[in-house]
Write an enzyme that holds these catalytic residues in place. Structure first.
Site, PDB file in Angstrom:
ATOM      1  N   GLU A  56      31.895  40.397  33.705  1.00 34.91           N
ATOM      2  CA  GLU A  56      32.434  39.615  34.817  1.00 34.91           C
ATOM      3  C   GLU A  56      33.313  38.477  34.287  1.00 34.91           C
ATOM      4  O   GLU A  56      32.957  37.776  33.348  1.00 34.91           O
ATOM      5  CB  GLU A  56      31.259  39.047  35.616  1.00 34.91           C
ATOM      6  CG  GLU A  56      31.632  38.131  36.763  1.00 34.91           C
ATOM      7  CD  GLU A  56      30.405  37.564  37.454  1.00 34.91           C
ATOM      8  OE1 GLU A  56      30.556  37.048  38.581  1.00 34.91           O
ATOM      9  OE2 GLU A  56      29.289  37.636  36.885  1.00 34.91           O
ATOM     10  N   LYS A 108      34.064  41.176  44.148  1.00 35.26           N
ATOM     11  CA  LYS A 108      32.620  40.956  44.170  1.00 35.26           C
ATOM     12  C   LYS A 108      32.147  40.785  45.610  1.00 35.26           C
ATOM     13  O   LYS A 108      32.734  40.029  46.387  1.00 35.26           O
ATOM     14  CB  LYS A 108      32.272  39.726  43.334  1.00 35.26           C
ATOM     15  CG  LYS A 108      30.789  39.484  43.122  1.00 35.26           C
ATOM     16  CD  LYS A 108      30.574  38.344  42.127  1.00 35.26           C
ATOM     17  CE  LYS A 108      29.111  38.120  41.823  1.00 35.26           C
ATOM     18  NZ  LYS A 108      28.912  37.063  40.793  1.00 35.26           N
ATOM     19  N   CYS A 149      27.919  41.817  38.924  1.00 35.07           N
ATOM     20  CA  CYS A 149      26.745  40.953  38.730  1.00 35.07           C
ATOM     21  C   CYS A 149      25.804  40.961  39.934  1.00 35.07           C
ATOM     22  O   CYS A 149      25.038  41.888  40.131  1.00 35.07           O
ATOM     23  CB  CYS A 149      27.187  39.546  38.366  1.00 35.07           C
ATOM     24  SG  CYS A 149      25.895  38.628  37.457  1.00 35.07           S
TER      25      CYS A 149
END
Length: 567
Positions: free
Chosen positions: A41, A116, A152
């Protein structure tokens, strides 16, 4: 298809260096026959970039660097790059200006962008400050393989595993419903001890539940108070570990996806650590090494008192930086015992570090003389004791300034919690190495370090802890025994237990109430402390956001209940 995991250690903001690191990993991956390279990330800028993201020129530089990197990559290798993407509708919708994104680079171009979905805002995370959440499931097709992309936190919302949902959507469920062949996760997940076991257990549950092979890629390295442990891994559809990268160091590992079986094949699996102490040691060594290196220091200095805290910090610094880059300073006072000096010298000899001895008796006398008239008629007390600590702090800062060294603070978490430390004295420093390590864990680490041969002198381990600021002083004059104190602090700080609950667990109510009050009163000290390396899930650092000026003390308000009319 061979897939490579680039477990890299980015430097926040150094876009060119990070891009070069990714390019070198890509070249190695291509030479090994990989078709896809995964990076962590925000791998291009490093995680967490924090308010650098508020600088438009920084964001623009990231965009240019990612385009240039795409053109330099080896042919026939696709790369998932962690970056940010502008939210072009943000000014219209009232959303944030950026997305936390992964860019798919291939054949000299940015082919796709994935955003994300789940943005954490707890502990050290503050992603809603910068980012707009993505709204669509992310996947791409490479050589007829459908690959789902998560970033994540996107993996951390399996209601079947946690028994609840923290967010409205579960990206894994959506990708499984789309029928992807493989899910990859690109993470920058900070270290806390035992967290790797939780990651592997959680993703094993998801892999089995959704019958999806999962590849987890994690950042490694130290960035300010945060340590990233790496330990990237991959699971097959049965939830079995197919590969695992090394912990606390950069690595490049390959895992193969079998198109016919629609599953991952066994690759290299790095072993787990034998003990929590070994794992914590590796984390602290990496944290010190990267903090010193990334802040552009080369040498460190610290005070050696002959006590256990300065001993373990000296040992960590030596392992991180080399004995030639660590200076220990002994500053005995008239109250220092003979063994304090001899124990510190023995430690330095075991570590092979240089030392200097700077007695402070005459400096103490000078302070006494200067303050004599003002302090006349008063008894020797805390003010005079703290002067000794502040003299030592001044000497250490003078050495650090003169020679360009970084001063390491040696206070532990137990002391920081209850304020058993001196502002502008032993709290001086640019990095608090063990500020998240309880005193009982300090002893455990030292015993682990001595498992093969003596590094920490035995007398340091067996003598009663003391600040030695007055004759015959020991820590237990002011504090409960550390075994008791640390259990109370664990229950209070980590488990959020009330005074009544802690007493019900077997602790004396007077001690519990005094500890709670000490923790509350010490907040102003902690706010002025240097950054401390985080190794637990509740550290006095980025994620600790207590007010300094407040009138809530759990003891004072213990009588309030939900059934009480005051609430």
């Amino acid at each position: 298809m061979k897939i490579a995991i680039a477990q890299i250690n980015p430097t926040i903001g150094d876009l060119l260096l990070n891009a070069q690191t990714i390019l070198e990993a890509a070249q190695r991956a291509a030479s090994s026959g990989a078709r896809l390279l995964l990076t962590p990330e925000l791998s291009l800028c490093g995680y967490p970039p924090r308010d650098l993201l508020l600088n438009p020129s920084f964001v623009e530089a990231m965009n240019i660097t990612s385009q240039n990197l795409a053109q330099d990559l080896p042919p026939n290798l696709a790369v998932l790059l962690g970056t940010v993407e502008q939210n072009l509708k943000g000014h219209i919708t009232g959303g944030k200006a950026l997305f936390n994104s992964m860019a798919l680079l291939e054949n000299g171009q940015v082919k796709q962008i994935f955003h994300k979905r789940l943005l954490p805002t707890y502990d050290v995370f503050d992603e809603h400050r910068y980012f707009e959440p993505g709204l669509q499931a992310n996947y791409f097709i490479l050589d007829n393989i459908h690959i789902g992309v998560t970033i994540c936190e996107d993996l951390w919302n399996d209601e079947d595993f946690w028994g609840k949902r923290s967010y409205a959507v579960n990206p894994i469920t959506e990708l499984a419903n789309l029928g992807v062949d493989l899910i990859v996760n690109l993470s920058a997940s900070p270290y806390t001890f035992s967290k790797q076991q939780l990651r592997e257990t959680m993703l094993k549950h998801s892999a089995v539940r959704f019958q999806q092979p999962i590849i987890y890629t994690n950042q490694v390295g130290g960035n300010d108070d945060l340590i990233f442990d790496g330990r990237s891994f991959a699971l097959n559809r049965q939830g079995e570990i197919m590969c695992r990268a090394r912990g606390f160091e950069t690595d490049l590992v390959l895992v193969e996806f079998d198109e016919a079986l629609r599953d991952l094949q066994l690759g290299s699996v790095a072993p787990v650590y034998e003990s929590e102490d070994e794992e914590i040691w590796q984390a602290l060594v990496l944290g010190v090494r990267d903090y010193v290196r990334k802040c552009r220091f080369s040498k460190v200095v610290l005070g050696l008192s002959g006590g256990i805290d300065s001993a373990i910090v000296a040992a960590i610094a030596t392992a991180a930086l080399g004995q030639e880059n660590v200076l220990g300073v002994l500053m005995p006072s008239p109250y220092s015992s003979d063994h304090s000096i001899s124990d510190a010298v023995a430690l330095a000899e075991n570590l092979g570090i240089k030392t200097n001895i700077l007695p402070i008796k005459e400096l103490m006398q000078s302070f006494d003389q200067t303050l004599g008239d003002l302090f006349a008629g008063t008894e020797f007390g805390l003010a005079e004791e703290n002067i000794q600590s502040r003299i030592r702090g001044n000497l250490l800062m003078a050495i650090a300034n003169k020679f360009g060294y970084l001063l390491l603070s040696t206070g532990n978490k137990s002391e920081m919690a209850v304020g058993y430390c001196t502002l502008y004295g032993d709290m001086n420093g640019g990095l608090a190495v063990i500020a998240d390590v309880p005193k009982t864990r300090v002893y455990s680490l030292c015993q682990w370090l001595n498992r093969n041969h003596e590094i920490i002198p035995q007398n340091i381990l067996t003598k009663a802890p003391s600040a030695e600021l007055k004759p015959g002083q020991v820590d237990q004059d002011s504090l409960p025994p550390y075994e008791i104190l640390d259990d109370i602090l664990q229950r209070l700080i980590h488990n959020h237990q009330s005074a009544a609950q802690i007493v019900a667990a077997g602790h004396d109510s007077v001690i519990v109430n005094r500890v709670i009050q000490m923790v509350a009163r010490a907040e102003f000290k902690r706010r002025q402390a240097p950054p401390g390396l985080k190794i637990t899930d509740r550290a006095f650092g980025t994620g600790w956001r207590m007010p300094i000026a407040n009138n809530w003390v759990a003891v004072k308000n213990a009588h309030l209940t939900l059934n009480h009319k005051v609430i």
